[in-house]
Enzyme design. Structure first.
Site, PDB file in Angstrom:
ATOM      1  N   CYS A  11      -0.860   5.311   4.267  1.00  0.00           N
ATOM      2  CA  CYS A  11      -0.706   4.629   5.896  1.00  0.00           C
ATOM      3  C   CYS A  11      -1.348   5.932   6.613  1.00  0.00           C
ATOM      4  O   CYS A  11      -1.548   5.676   7.760  1.00  0.00           O
ATOM      5  CB  CYS A  11       0.963   4.657   6.112  1.00  0.00           C
ATOM      6  SG  CYS A  11       1.944   6.304   6.050  1.00  0.00           S
ATOM      7  N   SER A  47      -0.772  -5.617   8.988  1.00  0.00           N
ATOM      8  CA  SER A  47      -0.680  -5.815  10.692  1.00  0.00           C
ATOM      9  C   SER A  47       0.273  -6.732  11.090  1.00  0.00           C
ATOM     10  O   SER A  47       0.678  -7.625  10.366  1.00  0.00           O
ATOM     11  CB  SER A  47      -2.268  -6.220  10.924  1.00  0.00           C
ATOM     12  OG  SER A  47      -2.239  -6.389  12.439  1.00  0.00           O
ATOM     13  N   THR A  67      -7.551  -6.233  15.952  1.00  0.00           N
ATOM     14  CA  THR A  67      -8.419  -6.893  14.941  1.00  0.00           C
ATOM     15  C   THR A  67      -9.757  -7.391  15.638  1.00  0.00           C
ATOM     16  O   THR A  67     -10.786  -7.593  15.254  1.00  0.00           O
ATOM     17  CB  THR A  67      -7.608  -8.232  14.340  1.00  0.00           C
ATOM     18  OG1 THR A  67      -6.302  -7.324  13.842  1.00  0.00           O
ATOM     19  CG2 THR A  67      -8.528  -8.779  13.162  1.00  0.00           C
ATOM     20  N   ARG A  80       1.710   1.374   7.924  1.00  0.00           N
ATOM     21  CA  ARG A  80       0.227   1.776   8.309  1.00  0.00           C
ATOM     22  C   ARG A  80       0.274   2.509   9.351  1.00  0.00           C
ATOM     23  O   ARG A  80       0.870   2.049  10.634  1.00  0.00           O
ATOM     24  CB  ARG A  80      -0.694   0.550   8.024  1.00  0.00           C
ATOM     25  CG  ARG A  80      -2.269   0.957   8.286  1.00  0.00           C
ATOM     26  CD  ARG A  80      -2.749   1.495   7.067  1.00  0.00           C
ATOM     27  NE  ARG A  80      -4.420   1.792   7.219  1.00  0.00           N
ATOM     28  CZ  ARG A  80      -4.911   2.848   7.716  1.00  0.00           C
ATOM     29  NH1 ARG A  80      -4.320   3.931   8.181  1.00  0.00           N
ATOM     30  NH2 ARG A  80      -6.171   2.749   7.412  1.00  0.00           N
ATOM     31  N   CYS A  82       2.621   6.497  -2.560  1.00  0.00           N
ATOM     32  CA  CYS A  82       1.965   6.477  -1.398  1.00  0.00           C
ATOM     33  C   CYS A  82       1.153   5.022  -1.238  1.00  0.00           C
ATOM     34  O   CYS A  82       0.739   4.280  -2.162  1.00  0.00           O
ATOM     35  CB  CYS A  82       0.683   7.495  -1.573  1.00  0.00           C
ATOM     36  SG  CYS A  82      -0.523   7.396  -0.027  1.00  0.00           S
ATOM     37  N   CYS A 100       1.084  11.278   7.098  1.00  0.00           N
ATOM     38  CA  CYS A 100       1.013  12.493   6.959  1.00  0.00           C
ATOM     39  C   CYS A 100       0.080  13.491   7.447  1.00  0.00           C
ATOM     40  O   CYS A 100       0.188  14.582   7.912  1.00  0.00           O
ATOM     41  CB  CYS A 100       1.382  12.805   5.459  1.00  0.00           C
ATOM     42  SG  CYS A 100       0.014  12.268   4.314  1.00  0.00           S
TER      43      CYS A 100
END
Lengths: 240, 620
Positions: B592, B118, B403, B367, B589, B595
């Site tokens: 995130c 983040s 958050t 992400r 990978c 896809c």
């Protein structure tokens, strides 16, 4: 285990804060071998030992989850931990082996953080026990152990008497996963705590790390067209 | 193998003939679909058991599939801010009222915080409620925000935008944190309170009671080979049963995706819309370091119709570290757009480059994040469970903060569950407890008010003037009216449906990385520390292996090779004959989820790989 490691700004070592610490892969193989021997009923009890700060208890729990019966955590932290090397660890193992009346010590052949490949051999020397290092196959035959060792020339088979020290090489076995139910059961297994002083071991290091640097960045190669070019370039940079 | 009912008799004969070929680790098997018009040859890609069921697979005959099961009062999926706050709140209530409560939390990362990524500017509101004494407890909130700078970037210049108090982006009173370290600290607090935390074990399956309510979860199986067959070390996952299961998987969780369908939780809300956030951490020249400085920008390199913006935060933790990144809305229309390369070229802007020059990049990650806000909130409770955190999606988009709301949602969930789970008799219609009070509490809380007031800012972007229209809307309606306008604007629809065919778009000319400010994809992926056990079925599963070449590549020029921030998807020429095939480098990978979100065919289904796999972020 896969975080990019970087050197501390003061070049005294690498940054370890926040980096996941896990069991040395060769030690995982050693633990697996010990558990297999117990499953074959050739040995009675497997004790997992680790030296270091509080975080090592997680690693001991993983060993317990794989099938070890109990654990021993030798607490070493701070400056002692940073200076700790094969010599100090082998002194600890030697003292523990006598205390526990062990008949076998199985370790990984080397740690992947320092690649020393010394602890097993030093432990055997301190105890005056035979050693079967780089083991790719271990068979217990009464009071003796047959060890197939991986050496530069191929495979060497030796027979040594117990008590003995063995170090595990890559092809000895494939370690089992520590499954969640076993991790939960491992919480009930005992881990004893002690300090090096309790074993009469002094942690003074004979080695002083002067400086840690990153490896130099690899420079791009240069292609040459002819042999004459190659000779000219080698002359130009002083190699010949 | 493939569900036989989908194919004709001829195909079934093909499949039966191929079943006799029990090659263990063969190269991609080629199937010729003779009954299709084109003679397209599709190598086998997907072998995961969610697509290729094991009950009819001869390789699985006789394998022990019984699972060990254990009971807890509450099981929490996901060790992020929401999951950990829920766990902590439950144990705080239990300890205060001297009641026994078994709370188990499973997390797919090898350690708590390793999959956390983040910006981040933390608003301490929820933390103040959870731990009023967080400072004494050593929470790593070390960097109070001292300056707040907002810019509109053009290719060479920067137009400063005044950061007036009251604008959602204003950060007065907030802290720049390394969220991974904050989450790690939350994990330590949770363990001290008695929460059982199991990192390295992913929740792979939702379990159901006979009456359809949620019974708990099962963790991932281990020891399945790449071709889907069992290895010697195969072990079944474990079942964790609970009275209530909390799902806090973060943005676009894979179990949540299943739960939405199962319980029809999205029937009254808009489909979620997302963005991808790419982030790096740099060690910069001390002379350029301004601890506490927060910089945000919009504009270049994104065009006015592509939503997105950047952040650059100066941390104050002893070393001259900055956290920086670019967020790109996944409702973009040009299939050639590469968020990674936009991020890399953004760093060359003079205003950004001057901070980074002479510095060293030490971390990288990416992400997906939620952009939908209020309009996209689903129903969050169902018999036996509930959704918390970024999974349903409580992010305040213009503030770019999620958050505090994620933590608060976890705490509200805990407070709603606690009386029900410790009640003398469970008084429930269903075997799994249904706690609709959680949703009621959410609606009464500051999360709801906050999300309602900013609900129109993101959709206001969907006008001819794009970004500029959005900024004007924010200035007028949010700053002046505080979101009290009586209408609610809609988003554009599913992100995956927004791509235009490649022939209608122009490819973007990205500059080559210079190795000092900008970098190539593979060296970036290496910095994320990501790794997976190589010999396992790819966890990026395709419902139909032939769709990528037939649809994604043919119409959209294979957008997955552009939007994946880890280089998982590559279209490579077939080994024999003409044509291309999709190669999935599952080991790269970084989890995130982009896809699964952006695939125009919605053919990719991300499932969880063996636990401990994935990135190894440290304080991201």
């Amino acid at each position: 285990e896969n975080t990019k490691i970087r050197v501390k700004p003061d070049h005294s070592g690498v940054v370890t804060d926040g980096v996941k610490h896990s069991m040395n892969p060769f030690c995982e193989i050693a633990v697996e071998e010990a558990v297999k021997l117990k499953e074959k009923k050739l040995i009675k009890e497997v004790v997992a030992v680790s030296c270091g700060p509080t975080q090592v208890t997680e690693t001991i729990r993983t060993a317990l989850a794989m099938g070890c019966d109990r654990g021993i955590h030798v607490e070493v932290s701070g400056k002692d931990y940073e200076a700790m090397g094969p010599l100090q660890i082998s002194k600890i193992f030697a003292a523990l082996a006598k205390k526990e009346e062990a008949s076998l010590i199985i370790l990984g052949k080397q740690a992947i953080d320092d690649d020393c490949n010394q602890t097993g051999q030093m432990t055997a020397a301190l105890l005056d026990w035979p050693q079967g290092t780089f083991a790719s196959e271990v068979t217990i035959d009464g009071e003796k152990v047959k060890v197939v060792r991986e050496i530069d020339g191929g495979l060497e088979t030796i027979k040594i008497s117990m008590p003995a020290v063995l170090t595990a090489d890559l092809r000895l076995n494939t370690p089992r996963y520590a499954t969640l139910p076993n991790i939960m059961k491992a919480k009930k297994k005992k881990i004893a705590n002690m300090k090096p002083a309790d074993l009469g071991v002094d942690m003074v290091s004979r080695v002083e790390v002067l400086r840690v640097d990153e490896p130099p960045t690899r420079l791009a190669g240069v292609k040459v067209e002819t042999v004459d070019d190659l000779v000219a370039k080698l002359r130009a940079n002083g190699t010949i | 193998m493939f569900p036989a009912s989908r194919y004709s008799i001829q195909a079934q004969r093909c499949i039966r003939a191929l079943k006799t070929v029990k090659a263990e680790h063969a190269p991609p098997q080629l199937y010729t679909w003779r009954w299709k018009c084109s003679s397209a040859v599709t190598p086998r890609i997907t072998s995961h058991y969610t697509i290729c069921p094991r009950d009819k697979d001869p390789r699985w005959e006789g394998v022990e599939m019984e699972r060990f099961a254990d009971e807890a009062d509450v099981v929490i999926v996901g060790g992020g801010p929401a999951g950990l706050s829920a766990a902590i709140r439950l144990k705080q209530l239990a300890n205060k009222q001297e009641k026994e409560l078994r709370v188990c939390l499973v997390e797919k990362a090898s350690q708590i915080g390793a999959h956390t990524l983040s910006g981040a500017c933390l608003e301490p509101s929820a933390l103040n409620e959870l731990f009023p004494d967080w400072k004494e407890r050593g929470a790593p909130l070390n960097t109070p925000v001292t300056e707040d700078v907002f810019s509109l970037l053009t290719k060479k210049y920067r137009i400063p935008v005044p950061m007036l108090p009251g604008l959602p982006m204003n950060n007065h009173g907030n802290y720049i944190v390394r969220l991974g370290h904050f989450v790690r600290w939350l994990g330590e607090q949770a363990e001290e309170l008695g929460v059982e935390i199991y990192p390295g074990y992913a929740a792979a399956e939702v379990l159901f009671h006979e009456d359809g309510s949620v019974k708990g979860i099962a963790t991932n199986d281990v020891g399945i080979a790449k071709d889907g067959s069992p290895k010697d070390v195969f072990e079944r996952g474990m079942e964790l049963h609970a009275k209530v299961t909390l799902f806090g998987e973060g943005c676009h969780g894979h179990l949540a995706k299943q739960l939405y369908r199962q319980f029809n939780l999205r029937e009254n809300c808009e489909p979620q819309t997302y963005a991808i956030g790419l982030k790096e951490v740099w060690l910069i020249d001390e002379k350029k370091w301004r601890p506490g400085r927060v910089e945000h920008s919009v504009g270049w390199p994104l065009n006015r119709n592509t939503y997105g913006g950047s952040f650059l935060y100066h941390l104050n933790e002893g070393e001259p570290l900055v956290a920086l990144g670019l967020v790109v809305g996944l409702d973009y229309t040009n299939p050639y757009l590469s968020p990674f390369r936009e991020f890399q070229r953004w760093k060359h802007h003079p205003f950004i480059a001057k901070t980074l020059e002479g510095g060293n990049r030490i971390a990288y990650g990416a992400r997906a994040l939620n952009e939908g806000g209020y309009q996209c909130l689903p129903k969050v409770t169902f018999p036996g469970g509930m959704l918390i955190g970024c999974s349903p999606g409580f992010m305040n988009v213009p503030k770019i903060k999620g958050t505090h709301t994620a933590m608060k949602s976890g705490m509200l969930a805990a407070e709603a569950i606690f009386p029900k789970v410790t009640a003398k008799d469970l008084a429930s219609e269903t075997a799994g407890l249904h706690v609709p009070e959680y949703e009621d509490n959410l609606k009464k809380s500051w999360i709801w008010k906050e999300l309602y007031s900013v609900r129109n800012i993101r959709p206001s972007f969907h006008n001819y003037f794009g970004l500029y229209g959005g900024m004007v809307y924010t200035g007028v309606f949010y700053w002046i009216l505080r979101g009290k306008e009586p209408w609610t604007l809609k988003h554009a629809g599913l992100d995956s449906a927004q791509l235009k065919p490649a022939k209608e778009c122009t490819a973007i000319e990205y500059p080559k990385p210079d190795g000092k400010l900008s970098f190539d994809l593979l060296s970036s992926v290496a910095l994320s520390g990501t790794n997976h056990e190589g010999d396992q079925p790819p966890h990026l599963t395709l419902k139909d292996d032939s769709v990528p070449v037939a649809n994604n590549l043919a119409i959209y020029d294979g957008p997955e090779q552009h939007f994946c921030p880890a280089g998982v998807y590559e279209y490579v020429p077939l080994e024999t004959g003409e044509g291309m095939r999709l190669q999935i480098n599952a080991q790269n990978c970084v989890h995130c989820k982009t896809c699964d979100i952006k695939d125009p065919s919605q053919n990719i289904n991300w499932v969880v790989p063996e636990g401990s796999g994935g990135p190894a972020y440290n304080g991201m």
